[in-house]
Design a protein around this motif. Structure first.
Motif, PDB file in Angstrom:
ATOM      1  N   ARG A 315     -74.482 -58.633  -9.198  1.00  0.00           N
ATOM      2  CA  ARG A 315     -74.284 -58.703  -7.617  1.00  0.00           C
ATOM      3  C   ARG A 315     -74.374 -57.507  -6.762  1.00  0.00           C
ATOM      4  O   ARG A 315     -74.380 -57.554  -5.700  1.00  0.00           O
ATOM      5  N   GLY A 316     -74.196 -56.333  -7.655  1.00  0.00           N
ATOM      6  CA  GLY A 316     -74.123 -55.078  -7.089  1.00  0.00           C
ATOM      7  C   GLY A 316     -73.368 -54.205  -7.620  1.00  0.00           C
ATOM      8  O   GLY A 316     -72.510 -54.450  -8.679  1.00  0.00           O
ATOM      9  N   ARG A 317     -72.935 -53.083  -6.986  1.00  0.00           N
ATOM     10  CA  ARG A 317     -72.070 -52.114  -7.539  1.00  0.00           C
ATOM     11  C   ARG A 317     -70.446 -52.379  -7.081  1.00  0.00           C
ATOM     12  O   ARG A 317     -70.175 -52.542  -5.843  1.00  0.00           O
ATOM     13  N   ILE A 318     -69.736 -52.190  -7.879  1.00  0.00           N
ATOM     14  CA  ILE A 318     -68.076 -52.442  -7.328  1.00  0.00           C
ATOM     15  C   ILE A 318     -67.283 -51.270  -8.134  1.00  0.00           C
ATOM     16  O   ILE A 318     -67.522 -50.645  -8.984  1.00  0.00           O
ATOM     17  N   ALA A 319     -66.218 -51.032  -7.025  1.00  0.00           N
ATOM     18  CA  ALA A 319     -65.215 -50.050  -7.630  1.00  0.00           C
ATOM     19  C   ALA A 319     -64.309 -50.448  -8.599  1.00  0.00           C
ATOM     20  O   ALA A 319     -63.718 -51.468  -8.279  1.00  0.00           O
ATOM     21  N   THR A 320     -63.910 -49.929  -9.641  1.00  0.00           N
ATOM     22  CA  THR A 320     -62.803 -50.565 -10.455  1.00  0.00           C
ATOM     23  C   THR A 320     -61.438 -49.894  -9.846  1.00  0.00           C
ATOM     24  O   THR A 320     -61.425 -49.096  -8.987  1.00  0.00           O
ATOM     25  N   PRO A 321     -60.232 -50.526 -10.419  1.00  0.00           N
ATOM     26  CA  PRO A 321     -59.136 -50.115  -9.892  1.00  0.00           C
ATOM     27  C   PRO A 321     -58.870 -48.790 -10.017  1.00  0.00           C
ATOM     28  O   PRO A 321     -58.228 -47.991  -9.209  1.00  0.00           O
ATOM     29  N   ALA A 322     -59.320 -47.838 -11.123  1.00  0.00           N
ATOM     30  CA  ALA A 322     -59.213 -46.632 -11.270  1.00  0.00           C
ATOM     31  C   ALA A 322     -59.783 -45.807 -10.262  1.00  0.00           C
ATOM     32  O   ALA A 322     -59.290 -44.764  -9.894  1.00  0.00           O
ATOM     33  N   ALA A 323     -60.960 -46.273  -9.503  1.00  0.00           N
ATOM     34  CA  ALA A 323     -61.531 -45.567  -8.527  1.00  0.00           C
ATOM     35  C   ALA A 323     -60.748 -45.574  -7.171  1.00  0.00           C
ATOM     36  O   ALA A 323     -60.407 -44.414  -6.522  1.00  0.00           O
ATOM     37  N   TRP A 324     -59.786 -46.556  -7.062  1.00  0.00           N
ATOM     38  CA  TRP A 324     -59.227 -46.787  -5.906  1.00  0.00           C
ATOM     39  C   TRP A 324     -57.905 -45.995  -6.124  1.00  0.00           C
ATOM     40  O   TRP A 324     -57.487 -45.034  -5.048  1.00  0.00           O
ATOM     41  N   HIS A 325     -57.386 -45.800  -7.488  1.00  0.00           N
ATOM     42  CA  HIS A 325     -56.179 -44.846  -7.539  1.00  0.00           C
ATOM     43  C   HIS A 325     -56.525 -43.103  -7.494  1.00  0.00           C
ATOM     44  O   HIS A 325     -55.967 -42.760  -6.813  1.00  0.00           O
ATOM     45  N   HIS A 326     -57.928 -43.038  -7.985  1.00  0.00           N
ATOM     46  CA  HIS A 326     -58.322 -41.739  -7.818  1.00  0.00           C
ATOM     47  C   HIS A 326     -58.460 -41.238  -6.448  1.00  0.00           C
ATOM     48  O   HIS A 326     -58.253 -40.117  -6.133  1.00  0.00           O
ATOM     49  N   LEU A 327     -58.871 -42.152  -5.421  1.00  0.00           N
ATOM     50  CA  LEU A 327     -58.658 -41.877  -3.795  1.00  0.00           C
ATOM     51  C   LEU A 327     -57.380 -41.986  -3.383  1.00  0.00           C
ATOM     52  O   LEU A 327     -57.252 -41.838  -2.309  1.00  0.00           O
ATOM     53  N   GLY A 328     -56.462 -42.532  -4.257  1.00  0.00           N
ATOM     54  CA  GLY A 328     -55.103 -42.347  -3.585  1.00  0.00           C
ATOM     55  C   GLY A 328     -54.816 -43.589  -2.831  1.00  0.00           C
ATOM     56  O   GLY A 328     -53.986 -43.621  -1.853  1.00  0.00           O
ATOM     57  N   LEU A 329     -55.446 -44.732  -3.117  1.00  0.00           N
ATOM     58  CA  LEU A 329     -55.699 -45.906  -2.694  1.00  0.00           C
ATOM     59  C   LEU A 329     -55.019 -47.084  -3.355  1.00  0.00           C
ATOM     60  O   LEU A 329     -55.036 -46.848  -4.646  1.00  0.00           O
ATOM     61  N   VAL A 330     -54.574 -48.101  -2.827  1.00  0.00           N
ATOM     62  CA  VAL A 330     -54.052 -49.199  -3.792  1.00  0.00           C
ATOM     63  C   VAL A 330     -55.208 -50.332  -3.810  1.00  0.00           C
ATOM     64  O   VAL A 330     -55.731 -50.989  -2.861  1.00  0.00           O
ATOM     65  N   PRO A 331     -55.653 -50.659  -4.966  1.00  0.00           N
ATOM     66  CA  PRO A 331     -56.535 -51.713  -5.039  1.00  0.00           C
ATOM     67  C   PRO A 331     -56.289 -53.100  -4.477  1.00  0.00           C
ATOM     68  O   PRO A 331     -55.063 -53.285  -4.829  1.00  0.00           O
TER      69      PRO A 331
END
Length: 357
Positions: A315-331
Motif C-alpha cells: 500500500r506504500g511506505r509506512i513509518a515504524t514506531p521506532a521512527a516516531w520515537h526517533h523523532l521524539g513523537l508518540v506513535p
C-alpha cells in the motif's frame, strides 16, 4: 540524485585518492568480514600452493564495504599486477577484448559494477572466464569471420552492489562468491583507530565509539566522518577527538545518533507529520520532501529500512514506531479494526489506487 551526502556510500575521485592511503594491503590487516576473509584466504593459499592463478571471485555488498580493497589484496597476496575497470566503461565487446588480450599471465582484472556490463561484452566474458579464449569478429555481414584468440590464465574479481541483477550464467562462472555485510560498531571502532593512526589523529575511545555508531555500518563513511571530526577538533578544539567533540562536530554536519542526515530525517518527518505515518506512495512522499522518487528510493530508503525506521508495503511506505520515537513523537495507537484483523491473521485489503508499491 544526491551524490554529496556525508553519509552516502559513493565516493568521488578525490575521496578515492584519500582512501588509497588508508587501505590495508593484506588479509591480516583487513578488519571485519571475518567469514569472507577466512574463506578467501583458503582460496588464495590453495592457488599459491598449486602454483596456479586463483579462481574468479565475485564480491557483492553495499558501497564502501571494502570490495575494491579486497581486489587489491587478492592481487597483492598472489603477487600479481592489478588492472581496474568498471562495467559502465565497457560499452562494446571490442572494449573488453582489448582489455583481455593485453592481460599478462596471472594478472588480476577487477571489474567494478559488473552488473552494468553491456550484454555483448557479458557474453564474451563467459568464454574468457571458462576457456581463457575470446572470438574476435572481423568484418560485417555474411563475410564476417570469428578469429579465436587465446588468453593467458587470469583472475577476474567482479564487484556488484546488486547481485540480483547478475544473470545466472555469469554468476555460475565465479569459483568463489562472497557477500559483504554491514559492519558492527565495534568493528568500525577498530577501523577508525587504524585510520586515526595513519592520519595522525588523536582519537580517544569515546570519540571512536561516537563516530562508529553514526557510520551506518560502512567503513568508507566512518573514515569520512573521522576526517570531518578531525577538522572540527583542529579548528574549534585542541585537536583531540573525544566523544563530546565528535558529537558537536557531527551535529554541525547534521548527522544524528543513528547516522541519519537531512534527507533521511526529511523523509521520516514528512511520512510522520504530513501523512500520519503512512501508508503513502513513493511519488507522493518524494514530492513532499522535494526530491526525485529515485533519490528517495535508492539513496534514503535502504538504510531507513535496515534501521527498522521505515517499511515498504504493497500500500506504500509506512513509518515504524521506532521512527516516531526517533523523532521524539508518540506513535498513534492502532485502529481497533486493524488490531482485530491482525489478531485473526486476516490481511488488510490493499488500496490498488495507491502509487507506492
Amino acid at each position: 540524485m544526491s551524490t554529496d551526502r556525508l553519509v552516502g556510500g559513493a565516493a568521488d575521485d578525490e575521496e578515492r585518492a584519500v582512501e588509497a592511503a588508508l587501505r590495508p594491503t593484506s588479509l591480516d590487516e583487513f578488519i571485519g568480514q571475518d567469514r569472507v576473509r577466512d574463506q578467501l584466504g583458503l582460496v588464495l593459499d590453495a592457488a599459491r600452493a598449486r602454483g596456479k592463478t586463483a579462481d574468479h571471485v565475485l564480491l557483492s555488498g553495499g558501497p564502501g564495504l571494502g570490495k575494491t580493497t579486497l581486489a587489491m589484496i587478492i592481487a597483492g597476496e598472489m603477487g600479481a599486477p592489478l588492472r581496474l575497470t568498471s562495467g559502465p566503461a565497457i560499452t562494446h565487446a571490442g572494449d573488453l577484448a582489448a582489455i583481455l588480450s593485453s592481460l599478462n599471465e596471472g594478472e588480476v582484472l577487477f571489474l567494478d559494477e559488473i552488473h552494468r556490463l553491456a550484454r555483448p561484452a557479458e557474453e564474451m566474458l563467459y568464454m574468457a572466464m571458462e576457456d581463457f579464449r575470446v572470438d574476435v569478429v572481423v568484418g560485417k555481414g555474411p563475410g564476417a569471420t570469428a578469429i579465436p584468440l587465446e588468453l593467458p590464465p587470469f583472475t577476474l574479481v567482479g564487484a556488484t552492489t546488486r547481485a540480483g541483477l547478475l544473470p545466472a550464467p555469469l554468476r555460475d562462472r565465479f569459483g568463489f562468491t562472497a557477500h559483504m555485510d554491514l559492519y558492527e560498531p565495534a568493528e568500525l571502532e577498530l577501523v577508525l583507530r587504524r585510520s586515526a593512526g595513519l592520519l595522525k589523529v588523536d582519537l580517544r575511545p569515546d570519540g571512536a565509539s561516537t563516530v562508529a555508531r553514526r557510520s551506518r555500518g560502512t567503513p568508507r563513511i566512518a573514515n569520512r566522518l573521522l576526517r570531518r571530526v578531525r577538522d572540527f577538533a583542529e579548528v574549534r578544539g585542541t585537536g583531540v577527538v573525544t566523544g563530546p567533540v565528535a558529537s558537536a562536530a557531527l551535529e554541525i554536519y547534521e548527522v544524528d545518533e543513528l547516522g541519519l542526515d537531512r534527507l533521511d530525517r526529511g523523509v521520516l518527518t514528512a511520512l510522520v507529520k504530513l501523512f500520519g505515518g503512512g501508508p503513502v506512495g513513493l511519488s507522493t512522499l518524494a514530492v513532499a520532501v522535494g526530491e526525485e522518487p529515485e533519490t528517495v528510493e535508492v539513496v534514503a530508503e535502504p538504510f531507513l529500512v535496515r534501521a527498522g525506521l521505515l517499511a515498504r508495503t504493497p500500500r506504500g511506505r509506512i513509518a515504524t514506531p521506532a521512527a516516531w520515537h526517533h523523532l521524539g513523537l508518540v506513535p498513534p495507537a492502532p485502529a481497533p479494526v486493524a488490531v482485530a484483523l491482525a489478531r485473526q491473521d486476516v490481511p488488510l485489503p490493499l488500496d490498488a489506487a495507491d502509487d507506492g508499491a
